[in-house]
Write a protein that holds these residues in place. Structure first.
Motif, PDB file in Angstrom:
ATOM      1  N   VAL A   1       0.826  -1.218   0.000  1.00  0.00           N
ATOM      2  CA  VAL A   1       0.000   0.000   0.000  1.00  0.00           C
ATOM      3  C   VAL A   1       0.856   1.263   0.000  1.00  0.00           C
ATOM      4  CG1 VAL A   1      -2.009  -1.134   1.034  1.00  0.00           C
ATOM      5  CG2 VAL A   1      -0.355   0.017   2.524  1.00  0.00           C
TER       6      VAL A   1
ATOM      7  N   VAL B   1       0.218  -0.540  -4.749  1.00  0.00           N
ATOM      8  CA  VAL B   1      -0.565  -1.282  -5.734  1.00  0.00           C
ATOM      9  C   VAL B   1      -1.982  -1.519  -5.215  1.00  0.00           C
ATOM     10  CG1 VAL B   1       1.361  -2.352  -6.929  1.00  0.00           C
ATOM     11  CG2 VAL B   1       0.367  -3.494  -4.944  1.00  0.00           C
ATOM     12  N   PHE B   2      -2.174  -1.326  -3.917  1.00  0.00           N
ATOM     13  CA  PHE B   2      -3.491  -1.398  -3.299  1.00  0.00           C
ATOM     14  C   PHE B   2      -3.702  -0.115  -2.500  1.00  0.00           C
ATOM     15  CE2 PHE B   2      -2.142  -5.932  -3.498  1.00  0.00           C
ATOM     16  CZ  PHE B   2      -3.124  -6.392  -4.365  1.00  0.00           C
ATOM     17  N   ASP B   3      -4.965   0.242  -2.277  1.00  0.00           N
ATOM     18  CA  ASP B   3      -5.282   1.462  -1.530  1.00  0.00           C
ATOM     19  C   ASP B   3      -5.057   1.292  -0.031  1.00  0.00           C
ATOM     20  OD1 ASP B   3      -6.157   2.644  -3.921  1.00  0.00           O
ATOM     21  OD2 ASP B   3      -8.170   1.835  -3.644  1.00  0.00           O
TER      22      ASP B   3
ATOM     23  N   GLY C   1      -0.261  -6.774  -7.544  1.00  0.00           N
ATOM     24  CA  GLY C   1      -1.559  -6.166  -7.777  1.00  0.00           C
ATOM     25  C   GLY C   1      -2.709  -7.142  -7.811  1.00  0.00           C
ATOM     26  N   PRO C   2      -3.866  -6.669  -8.268  1.00  0.00           N
ATOM     27  CA  PRO C   2      -5.114  -7.417  -8.153  1.00  0.00           C
ATOM     28  C   PRO C   2      -5.171  -8.773  -8.851  1.00  0.00           C
ATOM     29  CG  PRO C   2      -5.565  -5.118  -8.612  1.00  0.00           C
ATOM     30  CD  PRO C   2      -4.080  -5.307  -8.755  1.00  0.00           C
TER      31      PRO C   2
ATOM     32  N   TYR D   1      -8.596  -1.964  -3.942  1.00  0.00           N
ATOM     33  CA  TYR D   1      -7.885  -1.352  -5.076  1.00  0.00           C
ATOM     34  C   TYR D   1      -8.849  -0.604  -5.958  1.00  0.00           C
ATOM     35  CZ  TYR D   1      -9.488  -5.421  -7.743  1.00  0.00           C
ATOM     36  OH  TYR D   1     -10.250  -6.382  -8.344  1.00  0.00           O
TER      37      TYR D   1
END
Length: 163
Positions: free
Chosen positions: A29, A38-40, A125-126, A163
């Protein structure tokens, strides 16, 4: 969007494992020097305060588990299966797009064809669900096997990421 990801860490005990898992999630994050988000945000399953993430979204999961325990093996299987399924889904989208779309359509990202290519090549990431203790995604089986070959106890820590 929310998803479950998992950190695999070496640690002598549960508390150290959770600390290492949190450090890996922090990197994902963007907390800390030289890290790109890559994530919130993330929520681990020891957080009782969240009403839309973690336990509130996914139900009860172990906060941390040894990989060689029943709970840990189940979390590892969930993460690895999700990784394979997402890879295969993106690979099929790319194969179909290559066969069906013109160069111009591909360039315009028709039906998110270029996005599927991006997901296939992603390093974090996702589209990836398992991470090592440094926040690096585990992208293939040989890499997972290397991470699991540890001299110390291996632990798995789930987290809900947005994300």
């Amino acid at each position: 969007m929310h998803q479950l990801i998992y950190a695999l860490v070496e640690a002598p005990n549960r508390d150290d494992a959770l600390a290492s898992g949190n450090a890996a999630f922090d990197r994902l994050v963007g907390i800390g020097p030289d890290t790109a988000a890559v994530f919130d945000y993330y929520v681990t399953f020891d957080d009782e305060t969240m009403s839309v993430a973690g336990k509130a979204r996914w139900g009860e999961l172990p906060v941390v588990a040894p990989v060689d325990s029943d709970e840990g093996a189940e979390l590892l299987e969930r993460g690895w299966s999700a990784t394979i399924e997402e890879f295969e889904r993106n690979l099929e989208r790319v194969r179909a797009a290559v066969d069906e779309f013109s160069t111009e359509e591909f360039m315009r990202d028709k039906e998110l064809a270029r996005h599927a290519c991006y997901n296939l090549g992603a390093y974090r990431g996702p589209s990836l669900f398992l991470y090592d203790e440094y926040g690096g995604a585990i992208r293939h089986r040989d890499q997972l096997d290397r991470v699991l070959e540890s001299d110390e106890q291996m632990w798995i820590i789930p987290a809900d990421v947005h994300y």
